[in-house]
Design an enzyme around this catalytic site. Structure first.
Site, short mmCIF file in Angstrom:
data_model
loop_
_atom_site.label_atom_id
_atom_site.label_comp_id
_atom_site.label_asym_id
_atom_site.label_seq_id
_atom_site.Cartn_x
_atom_site.Cartn_y
_atom_site.Cartn_z
N GLY A 211 0.82 -1.20 0.00
CA GLY A 211 0.00 0.00 0.00
C GLY A 211 0.85 1.25 0.00
O GLY A 211 2.03 1.21 -0.35
N HIS B 232 4.42 2.42 -8.05
CA HIS B 232 3.49 1.29 -8.12
C HIS B 232 2.64 1.37 -9.40
O HIS B 232 2.34 0.35 -10.02
CB HIS B 232 2.56 1.28 -6.90
CG HIS B 232 3.27 1.07 -5.60
ND1 HIS B 232 3.51 2.09 -4.71
CD2 HIS B 232 3.80 -0.04 -5.04
CE1 HIS B 232 4.15 1.61 -3.66
NE2 HIS B 232 4.33 0.33 -3.83
N LYS C 260 13.82 -1.23 -7.69
CA LYS C 260 14.36 -0.44 -6.58
C LYS C 260 14.72 -1.34 -5.41
O LYS C 260 15.76 -1.19 -4.79
CB LYS C 260 13.35 0.62 -6.13
CG LYS C 260 14.04 1.62 -5.27
CD LYS C 260 13.12 2.44 -4.44
CE LYS C 260 13.61 2.47 -3.03
NZ LYS C 260 12.89 1.60 -2.15
N GLN D 96 15.36 -7.92 -3.12
CA GLN D 96 14.06 -8.59 -3.04
C GLN D 96 13.70 -9.20 -4.39
O GLN D 96 13.26 -10.36 -4.46
CB GLN D 96 13.00 -7.56 -2.61
CG GLN D 96 11.57 -8.02 -2.80
CD GLN D 96 10.57 -7.03 -2.23
OE1 GLN D 96 10.46 -6.91 -1.02
NE2 GLN D 96 9.83 -6.34 -3.07
#
Ligand code: PAF
Length: 292
Positions: A33, A39, A154, A158
């Site tokens: 969120g 996003h 970014k 991950q």
């Protein structure tokens, strides 16, 4: 395209919506969120990949990936604005579950062991972080069963780890890494930028300047590229460097001698005030003889 996405807050609602969804490849963008233009770009990348197929985003601040003393409680929660952004980007289903819905029996006993790449860089200061990330992403993939999932470059470590998990555990989902979206002054968009006061916000731009200095000097080899980046970082006293490294694109160590044209990645992490920021860029290396 602007349409109101359907909001699912339980696994059962999500399953029903997916069963009734338009045919076609399912795209997914997992998020926590506090959605921003970065996003939006992930959602557009997913839409490009899946055409008219159903586009799903999840909004879930995952406690399992936050360590003690990290910003779990103050992490921004902005569901109404997030839904507006999802509507603008043509998202079909927003899955925004509670913690109990994702972890019904409390913290899970079985989790994803992320392997050695999780021990370096972010993993050193955030022990357990990637175990939490991979566990929740595996659970979300299990619920949504996407054909394509998009993550931002970014959070490069991950992205590398999620790619590896999908490969090693045969998850049958294509992992796409979308380019980092930046402010005009180069600062990478991040939900955490809102913690920066105006002075820190200016100071934070040094991260991208340092990475670009390295990129511009990469043809002189790793040592020169790192020296140039360090020199740039030293110009900002508000910025406390955690790491600045050059690795191969999978975050492995580069050999001492690399042939010119070798692809690499430069990654930086630093604290600006109490806010920890990360950024990275691709490099194409030249000879490493220190000569210009
Ligand atoms: O990058 C994020 O927002 C999170 O780490 C993710 C991938 C949604 C898992 O919680």
């Amino acid at each position: 395209m602007s349409q109101t996405p359907v909001l699912a807050s339980s696994r059962a609602e999500l399953a029903t919506l997916l069963a009734d969804a338009r045919p076609g490849p399912v795209g997914m963008v997992p998020t926590m969120g506090a959605l921003h233009d970065g996003h939006a770009s992930l959602l557009r990348t997913a839409r490009d990949r899946i055409g008219d197929g159903p586009l799903v985003t999840s909004i879930f601040v995952n406690p399992l990936q936050f360590g003690a003393g990290e910003d779990l409680d103050r992490y921004p929660r902005t569901l109404d604005d997030d839904l507006d952004l999802c509507a603008r980007e043509g998202v079909d289903i927003v899955f925004a579950p509670s913690v109990d819905e994702v972890y019904p029996g409390g913290p899970p006993q079985v989790t994803v062991h992320p392997g050695p790449v999780a021990e370096i860089l972010e993993g050193k200061t955030r022990p357990g972080h990637f175990r939490g990330v991979l566990t929740v992403v595996a659970k979300l993939f299990g619920l949504v069963r996407p054909d394509v999932a998009v993550f931002g470059q970014k959070d490069y470590q991950q992205l590398v780890l999620i790619r590896r998990m999908a490969l090693d555990l045969n998850m049958g989902v294509e992992i796409v890494g979308a380019e980092t979206v930046r402010e005009e002054d180069g600062l990478a968009l991040s939900s955490r930028n809102r913690y920066l006061d105006p002075e820190q916000r200016v100071a934070a731009t040094v991260l991208n300047r340092a990475l670009r200095a390295a990129q511009e000097n990469a043809s002189y080899g790793v040592d020169v590229a790192l020296d140039e980046a360090r020199a740039e970082l030293r110009t900002e006293h508000e910025v406390n460097l955690d790491y600045l490294v050059v690795t191969d694109p999978d975050l492995g160590e580069l050999p001492e001698e690399v042939p010119p044209g070798t692809e690499a990645r430069i990654l930086v992490a630093a604290r600006v005030g109490t806010t920890r920021l990360i950024d990275n860029l691709p490099l194409v290396l030249g000879r490493n003889d220190g000569e210009r």
